[in-house]
Design a protein around this motif. Structure first.
Motif, PDB file in Angstrom:
ATOM      1  N   ASP A 193      -8.791   6.178  -0.116  1.00 53.48           N
ATOM      2  CA  ASP A 193      -9.373   6.331   1.226  1.00 53.48           C
ATOM      3  C   ASP A 193      -8.865   5.233   2.154  1.00 53.48           C
ATOM      4  O   ASP A 193      -8.552   5.485   3.324  1.00 53.48           O
ATOM      5  N   TYR A 194      -8.799   4.024   1.630  1.00 53.01           N
ATOM      6  CA  TYR A 194      -8.339   2.891   2.435  1.00 53.01           C
ATOM      7  C   TYR A 194      -6.882   3.068   2.849  1.00 53.01           C
ATOM      8  O   TYR A 194      -6.524   2.880   4.027  1.00 53.01           O
ATOM      9  N   MET A 195      -6.025   3.448   1.907  1.00 52.08           N
ATOM     10  CA  MET A 195      -4.606   3.630   2.210  1.00 52.08           C
ATOM     11  C   MET A 195      -4.407   4.759   3.221  1.00 52.08           C
ATOM     12  O   MET A 195      -3.537   4.669   4.105  1.00 52.08           O
ATOM     13  N   THR A 196      -5.220   5.803   3.106  1.00 51.41           N
ATOM     14  CA  THR A 196      -5.131   6.917   4.053  1.00 51.41           C
ATOM     15  C   THR A 196      -5.550   6.476   5.451  1.00 51.41           C
ATOM     16  O   THR A 196      -4.905   6.823   6.446  1.00 51.41           O
ATOM     17  N   LYS A 197      -6.613   5.695   5.532  1.00 46.94           N
ATOM     18  CA  LYS A 197      -7.076   5.201   6.831  1.00 46.94           C
ATOM     19  C   LYS A 197      -6.018   4.332   7.505  1.00 46.94           C
ATOM     20  O   LYS A 197      -5.767   4.455   8.701  1.00 46.94           O
ATOM     21  N   VAL A 198      -5.397   3.438   6.733  1.00 45.24           N
ATOM     22  CA  VAL A 198      -4.363   2.562   7.297  1.00 45.24           C
ATOM     23  C   VAL A 198      -3.163   3.388   7.748  1.00 45.24           C
ATOM     24  O   VAL A 198      -2.635   3.199   8.855  1.00 45.24           O
ATOM     25  N   THR A 199      -2.716   4.316   6.897  1.00 46.44           N
ATOM     26  CA  THR A 199      -1.571   5.164   7.232  1.00 46.44           C
ATOM     27  C   THR A 199      -1.817   5.940   8.523  1.00 46.44           C
ATOM     28  O   THR A 199      -0.956   5.992   9.408  1.00 46.44           O
ATOM     29  N   GLN A 200      -2.991   6.529   8.649  1.00 51.65           N
ATOM     30  CA  GLN A 200      -3.296   7.355   9.813  1.00 51.65           C
ATOM     31  C   GLN A 200      -3.570   6.514  11.053  1.00 51.65           C
ATOM     32  O   GLN A 200      -3.139   6.867  12.156  1.00 51.65           O
TER      33      GLN A 200
ATOM     34  N   LEU B 260       0.855  -1.182   0.000  1.00 47.79           N
ATOM     35  CA  LEU B 260       0.000   0.000   0.000  1.00 47.79           C
ATOM     36  C   LEU B 260       0.890   1.230   0.000  1.00 47.79           C
ATOM     37  O   LEU B 260       1.905   1.262   0.684  1.00 47.79           O
ATOM     38  N   HIS B 261       0.500   2.216  -0.767  1.00 40.56           N
ATOM     39  CA  HIS B 261       1.293   3.445  -0.823  1.00 40.56           C
ATOM     40  C   HIS B 261       0.953   4.327   0.375  1.00 40.56           C
ATOM     41  O   HIS B 261      -0.198   4.445   0.775  1.00 40.56           O
ATOM     42  N   PHE B 262       1.963   4.926   0.959  1.00 44.89           N
ATOM     43  CA  PHE B 262       1.784   5.910   2.023  1.00 44.89           C
ATOM     44  C   PHE B 262       0.829   6.984   1.522  1.00 44.89           C
ATOM     45  O   PHE B 262       0.992   7.523   0.429  1.00 44.89           O
ATOM     46  N   SER B 263      -0.200   7.310   2.324  1.00 47.89           N
ATOM     47  CA  SER B 263      -1.233   8.222   1.846  1.00 47.89           C
ATOM     48  C   SER B 263      -1.761   9.081   2.986  1.00 47.89           C
ATOM     49  O   SER B 263      -1.977   8.596   4.101  1.00 47.89           O
ATOM     50  N   LEU B 264      -1.952  10.358   2.703  1.00 52.31           N
ATOM     51  CA  LEU B 264      -2.492  11.308   3.674  1.00 52.31           C
ATOM     52  C   LEU B 264      -3.621  12.111   3.034  1.00 52.31           C
ATOM     53  O   LEU B 264      -3.750  12.139   1.810  1.00 52.31           O
ATOM     54  N   ASP B 265      -4.417  12.769   3.853  1.00 52.22           N
ATOM     55  CA  ASP B 265      -5.533  13.558   3.332  1.00 52.22           C
ATOM     56  C   ASP B 265      -5.065  14.656   2.381  1.00 52.22           C
ATOM     57  O   ASP B 265      -5.691  14.918   1.354  1.00 52.22           O
ATOM     58  N   ASN B 266      -3.942  15.293   2.727  1.00 54.84           N
ATOM     59  CA  ASN B 266      -3.468  16.393   1.881  1.00 54.84           C
ATOM     60  C   ASN B 266      -2.528  15.927   0.775  1.00 54.84           C
ATOM     61  O   ASN B 266      -2.083  16.719  -0.057  1.00 54.84           O
ATOM     62  N   GLN B 267      -2.197  14.627   0.772  1.00 55.41           N
ATOM     63  CA  GLN B 267      -1.321  14.027  -0.243  1.00 55.41           C
ATOM     64  C   GLN B 267      -0.035  14.824  -0.422  1.00 55.41           C
ATOM     65  O   GLN B 267       0.426  15.069  -1.539  1.00 55.41           O
TER      66      GLN B 267
END
Length: 225
Positions: free
Chosen positions: A175-182, A97-104
């Motif tokens: 959304d999934y990658m962001t949830k996992v990252t956070q 999974l790629h590292f992902s944030l809300d603000n990318q």
């Protein structure tokens, strides 16, 4: 009188020396060892039962590598992770999974590229090229114009890419990658999540690190260095 003072003085010195030795021993055994343990724990943490029960990770994703196209160490480890994937026990799966944030921002800037290529079914085939573009050629794949040139160079239809990038499937993956990252408080890459509850930072060379990840996966236990 002098004869009485000498034994008392000697005893006082003896007690002082013993106290100093005990204090030194206590400091080395408890304080330094504690600091050493804390440093070791930073490379391997685990979720509490309560937090584990609320993990956003999907079933069947037994080892997850959180990586980024902008991560030099991720690129260097690519062959090692491929070797780890081949060693996965039957019925177990390694997922990237790629590292992902809300603000990318930062390392998350390339998450939309990963998600789109993944939904198109061509991410693995172009992963090395994406690494090279970002790390070696300093191409900002987050920029539409520069990304289009890279897509054309790799014989990927820009129109197809743009259409897929707007689909619900890509949004869902992002959304999934962001949830996992956070949820796992990931702030660097690469990071490996095992059985949803172990969060491991590489603390030894491959393949020893792979051995450790597989031990966590199969036996719920870390190996000694």
């Amino acid at each position: 009188m002098k004869k009485r003072i000498l034994p008392i003085l000697a005893y006082t010195v003896f007690v002082a020396v013993i106290s100093a030795l005990i204090t030194t021993a206590w400091f080395h055994y408890f304080v330094l060892n504690q600091n050493s343990s804390e440093e070791e724990q930073q490379t391997l943490t685990f979720l509490s039962a309560d937090k584990l029960s609320k993990s956003p990770i999907k079933d069947g994703q037994d080892i997850i590598e959180i990586f980024s196209y902008g991560c030099h160490f991720c690129a260097l480890n690519e062959k090692n992770v491929e070797a780890l994937e081949k060693r996965m026990p039957e019925g177990k799966k390694l997922v990237r999974l790629h590292f992902s944030l809300d603000n990318q921002g930062g390392l998350a800037r390339f998450a939309p590229v990963f998600a789109t290529l993944q939904v198109m079914g061509i991410e693995e085939a172009h992963r090395e090229s994406a690494y090279d573009a970002v790390l070696k050629n300093k191409i900002d794949l987050g920029d539409a114009e520069k990304r289009a040139a890279w897509l054309q160079e790799n014989k990927i239809s820009v129109d197809d890419y743009n259409k897929v990038s707007q689909t619900p499937e890509v949004k869902e993956l992002l959304d999934y990658m962001t949830k996992v990252t956070q949820y796992y408080d990931i702030n660097a890459t690469p990071i490996f999540i095992v059985n949803k509850k172990w969060v491991a930072i590489q603390d030894r060379e491959f393949p020893a690190f792979s051995d450790n990840l597989l031990s966590l996966l199969e036996h719920d236990k870390a190996l000694e260095k």
